[in-house]
Design an enzyme around this catalytic site. Structure first.
Site, short mmCIF file in Angstrom:
data_model
loop_
_atom_site.label_atom_id
_atom_site.label_comp_id
_atom_site.label_asym_id
_atom_site.label_seq_id
_atom_site.Cartn_x
_atom_site.Cartn_y
_atom_site.Cartn_z
N SER A 195 0.81 -1.21 0.00
CA SER A 195 0.00 0.00 0.00
C SER A 195 0.86 1.27 0.00
O SER A 195 1.76 1.39 -0.81
CB SER A 195 -0.93 -0.07 1.20
OG SER A 195 -2.07 0.67 0.94
N LYS B 11 4.36 2.23 -2.16
CA LYS B 11 4.78 3.42 -2.91
C LYS B 11 6.21 3.76 -2.49
O LYS B 11 7.08 4.04 -3.32
CB LYS B 11 3.86 4.61 -2.62
CG LYS B 11 2.34 4.34 -2.83
CD LYS B 11 1.50 5.57 -2.53
CE LYS B 11 0.09 5.32 -2.03
NZ LYS B 11 -0.87 4.64 -2.81
N TRP C 163 -9.80 0.24 -5.63
CA TRP C 163 -9.30 1.59 -5.29
C TRP C 163 -7.85 1.76 -5.78
O TRP C 163 -7.43 2.83 -6.18
CB TRP C 163 -9.39 1.74 -3.77
CG TRP C 163 -8.91 3.01 -3.15
CD1 TRP C 163 -7.86 3.14 -2.28
CD2 TRP C 163 -9.46 4.32 -3.29
NE1 TRP C 163 -7.73 4.46 -1.88
CE2 TRP C 163 -8.70 5.20 -2.49
CE3 TRP C 163 -10.52 4.85 -4.03
CZ2 TRP C 163 -8.96 6.56 -2.40
CZ3 TRP C 163 -10.78 6.22 -3.94
CH2 TRP C 163 -10.01 7.06 -3.14
N HIS D 43 -7.64 -5.60 -0.06
CA HIS D 43 -6.42 -4.82 0.18
C HIS D 43 -5.68 -5.35 1.41
O HIS D 43 -6.09 -5.09 2.55
CB HIS D 43 -6.87 -3.36 0.41
CG HIS D 43 -5.74 -2.40 0.48
ND1 HIS D 43 -4.94 -2.11 -0.60
CD2 HIS D 43 -5.27 -1.65 1.50
CE1 HIS D 43 -4.03 -1.22 -0.25
NE2 HIS D 43 -4.22 -0.92 1.03
C1 GCU Z 1 -5.51 4.81 1.45
C2 GCU Z 1 -4.86 5.58 0.33
C3 GCU Z 1 -3.99 4.69 -0.56
C4 GCU Z 1 -3.02 3.91 0.28
C5 GCU Z 1 -3.77 3.16 1.36
C6 GCU Z 1 -2.88 2.43 2.37
O1 GCU Z 1 -6.45 3.94 0.92
O2 GCU Z 1 -5.86 6.20 -0.39
O3 GCU Z 1 -3.27 5.47 -1.50
O4 GCU Z 1 -2.28 3.02 -0.51
O5 GCU Z 1 -4.51 4.08 2.14
O6 GCU Z 1 -1.74 2.78 2.56
O7 GCU Z 1 -3.42 1.51 3.02
#
Ligand code: GCU
Length: 443
Positions: free
Chosen positions: A280, A284, A371, A422
């Site tokens: 997540s 990044k 998402w 997720h």
């Molecule tokens: C939120 C956010 C995402 C991210 C995620 C996470 O959903 O919008 O960009 O990847 O959190 O880190 O769990």
């Protein structure tokens, strides 16, 4: 942050008194209701493939000076890669917080664990700058049975002590988000949270497979809220330089590189077999770390989504505009320019993945994690293939997106879309281990 400047037309209802009810209704519709509908439409999340706009992706292999295709690894490595990395730092992730910081490593503990099958080390990464200092803790597990151990390195969300119920893991004292399910209150970690995230970190499984695991609590590096870059390691920097070139993602990625420096010095670890992994938002950070630091031997992104592996121009699921409004501290201020203007980006996320070539890259998605735009993650991995071809690998080439739970493994690039949501599960880790086995010369 620069938002949308939506203009409203003033409505003077009394002037409508001479109009017939039908034309009043039409006016009200155009002047009042339509703008409201279109505002809602803008804020609706797109989950439909047919609503993905047409777009053209910038080609990372075009030399901007001559507009010609780059064909040599030499030119790519000596010039183009550097230009692209600078462009990502300037326009999106922010610069690395490394000006005048001094980093030292202190091995605090080195203990046998799990019935003497493994060792647990805790290493303090001490960072000094501007007369201040900060410690962050790197937790490392290594299997005993081996030397020259390959290691997965990744950040965790709530604290090192949450990844396993091992009572010897030190509990951090940094700010942590409250979480009722994990019994975290007052933004403080405690004994109650030990092991609450062990479902995401299959420590024993990795050790049995001959891998080590190293992790840092990301909030120790930079707490995940918009503090105008005053906390975390940003506090050790000269804040008179432009703050808005800083970002949390760069801070987290920078710390991954510091951890790698330690791991490469540890005599038990294979210095050239450290994979950086992240889920997540931490996916990044792992991608940015892996792109900018080529000492990472393998890069793994799990459900990293927008600002990670997913193509921004698709505007599917989370968009640049949304992420910049929800998490303004993740990226640098310049990234705001691309809110609803993705086509102006000088790159897209396939460019980031291209910067990882020729090293092995694994991109993972989950089918219920729309998402994060699984298809956009797959396409970015696929569109990174030309960079892999420079090194005579195929990459994913023009392969179709695979079915759910059917990993697609090419020579250097792999992709899977798992059933479920997720998360990072044992299934994901099993695929990463399988891929790592191929590259780190194991069976
Ligand atoms: C939120 C956010 C995402 C991210 C995620 C996470 O959903 O919008 O960009 O990847 O959190 O880190 O769990």
């Amino acid at each position: 942050m620069s938002g949308n400047s939506t203009k409203f037309v003033p409505i003077n209802l009394p002037h409508m008194s001479h109009l017939k009810p039908i034309s009043i209704a039409i006016r009200i519709f155009f002047l009042l209701i339509l703008p409201i509908i279109s505002l809602f439409a803008q804020s609706e999340v797109n989950y439909s493939e047919s609503a993905v706009p047409a777009f053209v992706l910038p080609d990372p292999l075009i030399d901007p000076k001559t507009s010609t295709k780059i064909k040599s690894v030499e030119f790519w490595e000596s010039t183009q890669r550097k230009v692209l990395l600078q462009s990502f730092a300037r326009e999106m992730y922010g610069t690395f917080p490394d000006q005048n910081l001094e980093v030292d490593f202190i091995l605090n503990s080195n203990q046998q664990v799990f019935d003497n099958t493994a060792v647990r080390k805790e290493v303090t990464i001490n960072i000094k700058g501007q007369g201040k200092e900060k410690d962050i803790t790197l937790l490392v597990y290594l299997p005993n049975a081996k030397s020259n151990v390959p290691v997965f390195l990744g950040l965790n969300f709530y604290g090192n002590h949450t990844i396993h119920d091992d009572p010897g893991i030190t509990i951090h004292r940094s700010w942590v988000p409250n979480n009722e399910a994990f019994e975290i209150s007052n933004n403080r970690a405690s004994e109650k949270n030990r092991g609450v995230r062990s479902n995401r970190w299959p420590v024993e499984y990795l050790l049995e497979q001959g891998y080590g695991l190293a992790t840092i609590y990301y909030g120790e590096i930079d707490p995940d809220f918009d503090d105008n870059f005053e906390n975390g390691i940003h506090a050790l920097l000269d804040q008179t330089t432009d703050k808005r070139t800083l970002s949390s993602i760069s801070a987290w990625a920078w710390a991954l590189s510091q951890a790698l420096t330690y791991l490469q010095q540890d005599p038990d670890i294979a210095a050239d077999q450290v994979a950086v992994i992240g889920h997540s938002r931490l996916g990044k950070a792992a991608l940015w770390a892996g792109a900018s630091d080529s000492r990472f031997a393998m890069v793994i992104s799990n459900d990293s989504g927008c600002g990670g592996a997913a193509l921004s121009r698709r505007r599917f699921g989370e968009t640049v505009n949304r992420i910049n409004h929800s998490f303004p501290h993740w990226f640098c201020e310049a990234f705001d320019r691309y809110n609803n203007e993705e086509n102006l980006l000088p790159f897209d996320q396939h460019t980031l993945l291209s910067l990882i070539a020729r090293r092995p890259l694994y991109v993972a998605s989950a089918v219920d994690d729309q998402w994060a735009d699984p298809r956009g993650e797959f396409l970015a991995a696929s569109y990174a293939s030309p960079a892999y071809r420079l090194y005579n690998y195929n990459g994913l080439n023009d392969a179709e997106m695979p079915d759910v739970d059917r990993p697609l493994l090419s020579d250097q690039v792999a992709y899977h879309i798992r059933s479920g949501g997720h998360d990072i599960t044992l299934y994901d880790w099993q695929q990463f281990v399988h891929f790592a086995n191929q590259h780190f010369g194991k069976k």
